[in-house]
Design an enzyme around this catalytic site. Structure first.
Site, short mmCIF file in Angstrom:
data_model
loop_
_atom_site.label_atom_id
_atom_site.label_comp_id
_atom_site.label_asym_id
_atom_site.label_seq_id
_atom_site.Cartn_x
_atom_site.Cartn_y
_atom_site.Cartn_z
N ASP A 1 -14.65 -32.78 57.59
CA ASP A 1 -15.52 -31.60 57.66
C ASP A 1 -15.02 -30.48 56.75
O ASP A 1 -15.81 -29.70 56.22
CB ASP A 1 -15.56 -31.07 59.10
CG ASP A 1 -15.80 -32.16 60.12
OD1 ASP A 1 -16.87 -32.19 60.72
OD2 ASP A 1 -14.89 -33.00 60.31
N PHE A 2 -13.70 -30.39 56.57
CA PHE A 2 -13.12 -29.29 55.81
C PHE A 2 -13.30 -29.46 54.30
O PHE A 2 -12.95 -28.57 53.52
CB PHE A 2 -11.62 -29.14 56.12
CG PHE A 2 -11.33 -28.83 57.57
CD1 PHE A 2 -12.33 -28.44 58.45
CD2 PHE A 2 -10.04 -28.93 58.05
CE1 PHE A 2 -12.06 -28.16 59.78
CE2 PHE A 2 -9.75 -28.64 59.39
CZ PHE A 2 -10.77 -28.26 60.25
N HIS B 1 -15.56 -30.97 63.55
CA HIS B 1 -14.52 -31.98 63.41
C HIS B 1 -15.07 -33.39 63.60
O HIS B 1 -14.31 -34.32 63.87
CB HIS B 1 -13.39 -31.76 64.43
CG HIS B 1 -12.64 -30.49 64.25
ND1 HIS B 1 -13.13 -29.28 64.66
CD2 HIS B 1 -11.42 -30.23 63.70
CE1 HIS B 1 -12.25 -28.32 64.37
NE2 HIS B 1 -11.21 -28.87 63.79
N GLN C 1 -7.52 -32.53 56.19
CA GLN C 1 -7.11 -32.66 57.58
C GLN C 1 -8.25 -33.23 58.43
O GLN C 1 -8.02 -34.07 59.30
CB GLN C 1 -6.67 -31.30 58.11
CG GLN C 1 -5.86 -31.39 59.39
CD GLN C 1 -5.15 -30.08 59.67
OE1 GLN C 1 -5.80 -29.08 60.01
NE2 GLN C 1 -3.83 -30.06 59.54
N PHE C 2 -9.46 -32.80 58.15
CA PHE C 2 -10.68 -33.39 58.70
C PHE C 2 -11.70 -33.43 57.57
O PHE C 2 -11.75 -32.51 56.74
CB PHE C 2 -11.23 -32.57 59.87
CG PHE C 2 -10.35 -32.59 61.09
CD1 PHE C 2 -10.49 -33.58 62.05
CD2 PHE C 2 -9.37 -31.62 61.25
CE1 PHE C 2 -9.66 -33.59 63.17
CE2 PHE C 2 -8.54 -31.63 62.37
CZ PHE C 2 -8.69 -32.63 63.33
N GLU D 1 -8.09 -25.86 50.52
CA GLU D 1 -8.58 -27.17 50.06
C GLU D 1 -8.98 -27.18 48.59
O GLU D 1 -8.70 -28.14 47.87
CB GLU D 1 -9.78 -27.59 50.92
CG GLU D 1 -9.42 -28.04 52.32
CD GLU D 1 -9.22 -26.91 53.30
OE1 GLU D 1 -8.86 -27.19 54.46
OE2 GLU D 1 -9.42 -25.73 52.90
#
Length: 668
Positions: A432-433, A474, A429-430, A407
């Site tokens: 959270d990431f 997530h 992708q989420f 990321e």
């Protein structure tokens, strides 16, 4: 004619086919930064500059690399690479003004040292976090490659920063994508005071190239001819055969990490050994032995450079200090631009939130041929939520790019694309990431326009939210991490038509935008969405219901919870505001409603403490206090991580508590 008594050199030089004038020019290019540094050290002691990071003993690297590149090719230097700036012929008074925090510098007094960039000279300066600039170089090189331009990009780092994850990520991406980047690692033996023996176990940093399938070389960083010849050869080859190359320059730092730190931690024997390998004195002796430089010519050259330095210093000293201007400071946080208004057409279709986002993204790709989408699994797979499904067939893999799981590097590469005249949409992708890419977002993208007037034309898509039993990693709705960071815009739509129009506007906007998309709404919420390409203004809230008794303020999934509550309680007469944008925030819409109703309740999915509801509550108290009939109420999720099981998740979310809190406030 050669000197009768040869002078000693401790470096072996091979001039090869280089012309005499090239040899002399390289000496001049090394001499100037050395003389500037010597003057700066005097000014530092006099308190006329605030800090100095010395590159004395390392000039051959900066000068050799810069001389090897074309003027239009980007260089990303560090704080010990003065030779890059002088090698690009930046007027010295501008550098001096920069170091004194004056207007003629590059940051309007907002940053110091070499923390700046300049498109005029194709230089992109560092930030103190070091690592992100490696990924920025990837993005710059990617833009060149997409346009089939035969340009390379050179980026500098020190041996200390090679321990950072950004180093690994950037080299891996460059190798996978075959990007024309020259990674220049200046191995000067110490990361501040920590020797290389305590930083890594491989014998040479160049050995790390093997793990990336990357060509690498070790170069004597104190030998200007070796640096210039090797980098010139590689740069020409890379222009025709794009690929990354890792270069380790063996050198030494003759002064402290910065002047205040000193060099007491360095053994004197080591200092003495490297003093004999000084790149400037050795090369001067070589030129004298070759009959290309006499004492008289050398003295004359020093006098000319000294006069240039003194003249430009006087110009910088004569310049008035920067005056504080509150309006200018606030205005420069974001790049101003004329927001294009494209009206929604009458033709509509009833589609899901996820379809509206996909449609807005696709129509933006059609409008901008310099727009690049990047993210994990976004190509043939279409992303984990299938938003980019079919995009590869429509736009090709060059513009719809699967990324490694990195990321931070991809956020930085997005910044590099923007610097090199492209637009970027990155899919986390989420949401959270995003923590793995947090640094370049809040320290690079957010600050870059304020620091040196560069835009970050980047949208980061953030699939977020609970209600789908995805557990702690997530399910977060972490918008508050970014709403408090000046320079970022944060958009959070709740309806399909808003999502499409706001996403298009976010892509049009040259500023960095975090675009939150609630996963639970993707396929559960439908709406009539105009089929044409249209925009909606960022920073304008939507009044969904009108009433006189209370103001309900929410966004994202909270809007739908509030609507459901009102539908179940038709006797409640309320204004319902869907914020849509959290930064900038439509405070006027909030104040107007609260001044009418006299009561306000804020519903957010985020946990209570530190959420945006707290700031909105404070703003209402400060600006609408005399109109209030009760204290402002906040309703939020429990202050725990997001749990997995349905019973625990239902308890965690504020939906079940909102109706009671709303009625209690109405009855106050």
């Amino acid at each position: 004619m050669k000197n009768s008594v040869p002078t000693a050199t401790f470096i072996r030089y091979d001039r090869g086919n280089l012309e005499d004038q090239t040899l002399i020019d390289l000496y001049k290019k090394m001499l100037k930064p050395r003389m500037i540094e010597e003057k700066m050290l005097i000014l530092l002691r006099q308190g006329k500059i605030s800090k100095w990071f010395s590159g004395i003993g390392q000039e051959a690297i900066s000068v050799g690399v810069t001389a090897s590149l074309l003027k239009e090719e980007y260089i990303l230097p560090m704080h010990r690479n003065l030779g890059v700036f002088t090698g690009r012929d930046i007027p010295l008074y501008r550098l001096f003004s920069q170091w004194q925090g004056k207007e003629s510098g590059f940051t309007k007094g907002r940053d110091r040292s070499f923390h700046f960039g300049t498109q005029e000279f194709n230089i992109v300066g560092m930030i103190s976090h070091l690592g992100p600039q490696l990924g920025v170089a990837d993005g710059i090189a990617l833009a060149h490659k997409l346009r089939n331009e035969q340009n390379v990009c050179a980026v500098f780092t020190g041996e200390g920063a090679t321990s950072e994850g950004d180093f690994h990520e950037a080299l891996n991406v460059a190798s996978v994508w075959e990007l024309p980047v020259i990674f220049c690692v200046e191995n000067n033996g110490y990361g501040l005071s920590t020797p290389t023996s305590e930083q890594f176990r491989c014998e040479n940093i160049a050995d790390k190239g093997i793990g990336y399938g990357m060509e690498s070389h070790i170069i004597d960083g104190n030998n200007i001819l070796e640096v210039y010849t090797k980098v010139s050869e590689l740069a020409e080859d890379i222009r025709n055969n794009p690929r990354p190359v890792l270069l380790e320059f063996k050198t030494f730092r003759m002064r402290g990490h910065e002047e205040a730190s000193g060099t007491k931690y360095v053994p004197q024997e080591l200092m003495d050994t490297w003093a004999l390998k000084d790149p400037l004195s050795n090369y001067r002796n070589f030129l004298k032995n070759e009959g290309l430089l006499s004492e008289e010519e050398d003295d004359k050259l020093k006098l000319l450079i000294k006069a240039e330095i003194e003249s430009h210093l006087q110009k910088a000293f004569a310049e008035e200090p920067v005056e504080a201007d509150e309006s200018r400071e606030l205005d420069d946080v974001y790049q101003s631009f004329k927001d294009e208004v494209v009206e929604a057409g009458s033709e509509k279709e009833n589609i899901r939130l996820i379809d509206a986002i996909s449609q807005g993204l696709k129509q933006s790709m059609e409008r901008y041929d310099n727009l690049v989408i990047m993210g994990q699994d976004v190509a043939e797979y279409g992303g984990v939520f299938k938003i980019t499904e079919g995009f590869v067939e429509a736009f090709g893999r060059e513009r719809v790019r699967n990324t490694p799981i990195c990321e931070s590097a991809i956020v930085s590469a997005s910044m590099g694309l923007s610097i090199n005249k492209c637009k970027a949409v990155m899919e986390m992708q989420f949401a959270d990431f995003v923590s793995s890419g947090f640094n370049p977002i809040v320290n690079y993208l957010a600050k870059v326009h304020y620091r040196w007037d560069e835009n970050a034309d980047v949208v980061i898509r953030m699939p977020c939210g609970a209600g789908v039993q995805a557990g702690p990693f997530h399910s977060q709705t972490n918008e508050a991490w970014f709403t408090k960071t000046p320079g970022l815009k944060v958009v959070y739509p709740a309806f399909p038509a808003d999502a499409k129009g706001l996403l298009i506007s976010a892509i049009n906007d040259p500023n960095p935008v975090l675009f939150f998309e609630h996963k639970a709404l993707y396929r559960s919420v439908y709406g009539d969405v105009p089929t044409n390409y249209y925009t909606l203004p960022i920073g304008k809230a939507s009044l969904l219901r009108e009433g006189n008794d209370i103001t309900i303020i929410s966004y994202g999934a909270g809007v739908h919870w509030a609507l459901e509550t009102l539908d179940n309680n038709p006797d409640i007469n309320a204004d319902l505001i869907d914020l849509r944008s959290l930064q900038p925030l439509d405070t006027e819409a909030i104040y107007r409603s609260v001044r009418k109703t006299g009561k306000a309740i804020i519903l957010q999915e985020d946990t209570m403490f530190g959420g945006i509801a707290s700031d909105i509550s404070a703003l209402i108290m400060e600006n609408c206090f005399e109109h209030l009939d009760a204290a402002v109420k906040r309703v939020a999720s429990m202050d725990t991580p997001v749990p997995f099981s349905k019973a625990l998740e239902d308890q965690f979310l504020p939906k079940g508590r909102f109706e009671k809190e709303l009625k209690d406030l109405l009855e106050y």
